[in-house]
Design a protein around this motif. Sequence first.
Motif, short mmCIF file in Angstrom:
data_model
loop_
_atom_site.label_atom_id
_atom_site.label_comp_id
_atom_site.label_asym_id
_atom_site.label_seq_id
_atom_site.Cartn_x
_atom_site.Cartn_y
_atom_site.Cartn_z
N ALA A 1 0.82 -1.21 0.00
CA ALA A 1 0.00 0.00 0.00
C ALA A 1 0.85 1.26 0.00
O ALA A 1 0.35 2.36 -0.25
N LEU A 2 2.15 1.11 0.25
CA LEU A 2 3.05 2.25 0.23
C LEU A 2 3.29 2.77 -1.19
O LEU A 2 3.71 3.92 -1.37
N ILE A 3 3.05 1.94 -2.19
CA ILE A 3 3.33 2.37 -3.57
C ILE A 3 2.52 3.61 -3.95
O ILE A 3 3.10 4.60 -4.42
N PRO A 4 1.19 3.63 -3.77
CA PRO A 4 0.44 4.85 -4.06
C PRO A 4 0.88 6.03 -3.19
O PRO A 4 0.90 7.18 -3.67
N THR A 5 1.25 5.75 -1.95
CA THR A 5 1.72 6.81 -1.05
C THR A 5 2.97 7.47 -1.59
O THR A 5 3.08 8.70 -1.63
N LEU A 6 3.93 6.66 -2.00
CA LEU A 6 5.18 7.20 -2.54
C LEU A 6 4.95 7.95 -3.85
O LEU A 6 5.62 8.96 -4.12
N LEU A 7 4.01 7.46 -4.65
CA LEU A 7 3.72 8.13 -5.91
C LEU A 7 3.12 9.52 -5.68
O LEU A 7 3.52 10.49 -6.33
N ILE A 8 2.17 9.63 -4.76
CA ILE A 8 1.54 10.94 -4.52
C ILE A 8 2.54 11.90 -3.89
O ILE A 8 2.56 13.09 -4.22
N LEU A 9 3.41 11.41 -3.01
CA LEU A 9 4.40 12.29 -2.39
C LEU A 9 5.46 12.75 -3.40
O LEU A 9 5.92 13.88 -3.33
N THR A 10 5.81 11.87 -4.32
CA THR A 10 6.74 12.26 -5.39
C THR A 10 6.12 13.36 -6.24
O THR A 10 6.77 14.35 -6.60
N GLY A 11 4.82 13.19 -6.56
CA GLY A 11 4.12 14.21 -7.34
C GLY A 11 3.98 15.52 -6.58
O GLY A 11 4.16 16.60 -7.17
N LEU A 12 3.68 15.44 -5.29
CA LEU A 12 3.55 16.66 -4.48
C LEU A 12 4.89 17.39 -4.36
O LEU A 12 4.93 18.62 -4.41
N ARG A 13 5.96 16.63 -4.21
CA ARG A 13 7.28 17.26 -4.10
C ARG A 13 7.59 18.05 -5.36
O ARG A 13 8.06 19.19 -5.30
N TRP A 14 7.33 17.43 -6.51
CA TRP A 14 7.56 18.12 -7.78
C TRP A 14 6.67 19.36 -7.88
O TRP A 14 7.13 20.42 -8.31
N TYR A 15 5.41 19.23 -7.47
CA TYR A 15 4.45 20.32 -7.58
C TYR A 15 4.81 21.48 -6.67
O TYR A 15 4.79 22.65 -7.09
N PHE A 16 5.18 21.18 -5.42
CA PHE A 16 5.57 22.24 -4.49
C PHE A 16 6.80 22.99 -5.00
O PHE A 16 6.86 24.22 -4.96
N ASN A 17 7.77 22.24 -5.47
CA ASN A 17 9.02 22.85 -5.94
C ASN A 17 8.77 23.72 -7.16
O ASN A 17 9.37 24.79 -7.31
N ARG A 18 7.86 23.27 -8.02
CA ARG A 18 7.57 24.03 -9.25
C ARG A 18 6.78 25.30 -8.96
O ARG A 18 7.03 26.35 -9.55
N LYS A 19 5.80 25.21 -8.06
CA LYS A 19 4.90 26.32 -7.82
C LYS A 19 5.44 27.35 -6.83
O LYS A 19 5.26 28.56 -7.02
N ILE A 20 6.07 26.90 -5.74
CA ILE A 20 6.52 27.85 -4.71
C ILE A 20 7.99 27.67 -4.34
O ILE A 20 8.49 28.35 -3.44
N GLY A 21 8.68 26.77 -5.02
CA GLY A 21 10.11 26.61 -4.77
C GLY A 21 10.45 25.97 -3.44
O GLY A 21 11.55 26.16 -2.91
#
Length: 248
Positions: free
Chosen positions: A198-218
């Motif tokens: 069940a960690l697989i979806p968790t890691l996927l969403i956190l990877t996406g959020l990390r990219w999104y946070f870095n892109r939008k607000i650095g």
Amino acid sequence: MLRILAAFIFFTRLPFWKLAEVPAEYFKNIVSRWALVGWVTAGLMVIVLYAGSLVLPSGVALALAMITRLLITGCLHEDGLADFFDGFGGGHDKAGILRIMKDSHIGSYGTIGLILYFILYVSLLSSFYSLALPGVIIGADVLSKLCTAVMINTLPYARTEEESKVKVLYRKIRLCEFVLVALPCLTALWLMSTPFLALIPTLLILTGLRWYFNRKIGGYTGDCCGASVLLAEQFFYIGATIVYTYSL
């Protein structure tokens, strides 16, 4: 030990502050101990769920368990999730996003986001049979906090310390500190038959959020931390639902 105590004081409303006086400096080193707090918040949630189910319908017991965690944490993460939806939903650039997230008022994005979050939360927890619930609830809480802590440790803080709502800027944590917390947590959860797939979806969403946070607000903010842990938890539940569905 003071760092662990600082984590429990910061992330819960329980009177841990009565045990000892913790210098402000220790609150900058609590991220690696975040997962330990999950054992308390999820553990009390499971106790209330079990006790409530003895005398009440399962749906009512589940609602009481959810309310228990909200009271324990003071809705700290839920407040961050609402601000996240408002800020990233209504802001068009970094300055706008940060300004909206710092506003204490909740907007339409935050309101709708929280409603949908709780609908999904109840629906997912209701889908598990009773024997699986303790391991899933504790595993989701502990692992989402651990994975989120690792994620934010790889990002810079998007504000200055003076601009922070809680006036705390987390320090970067060494890998060995995460390992010291992760190993006993993972071992205990393995003994509880927690579905680690069940960690697989968790890691996927956190990877996406990390990219999104870095892109939008650095980087990240405290609201991003709260939103990340709740979204990671929800995706853990989704993963666990898939695991149990196809393993039966």
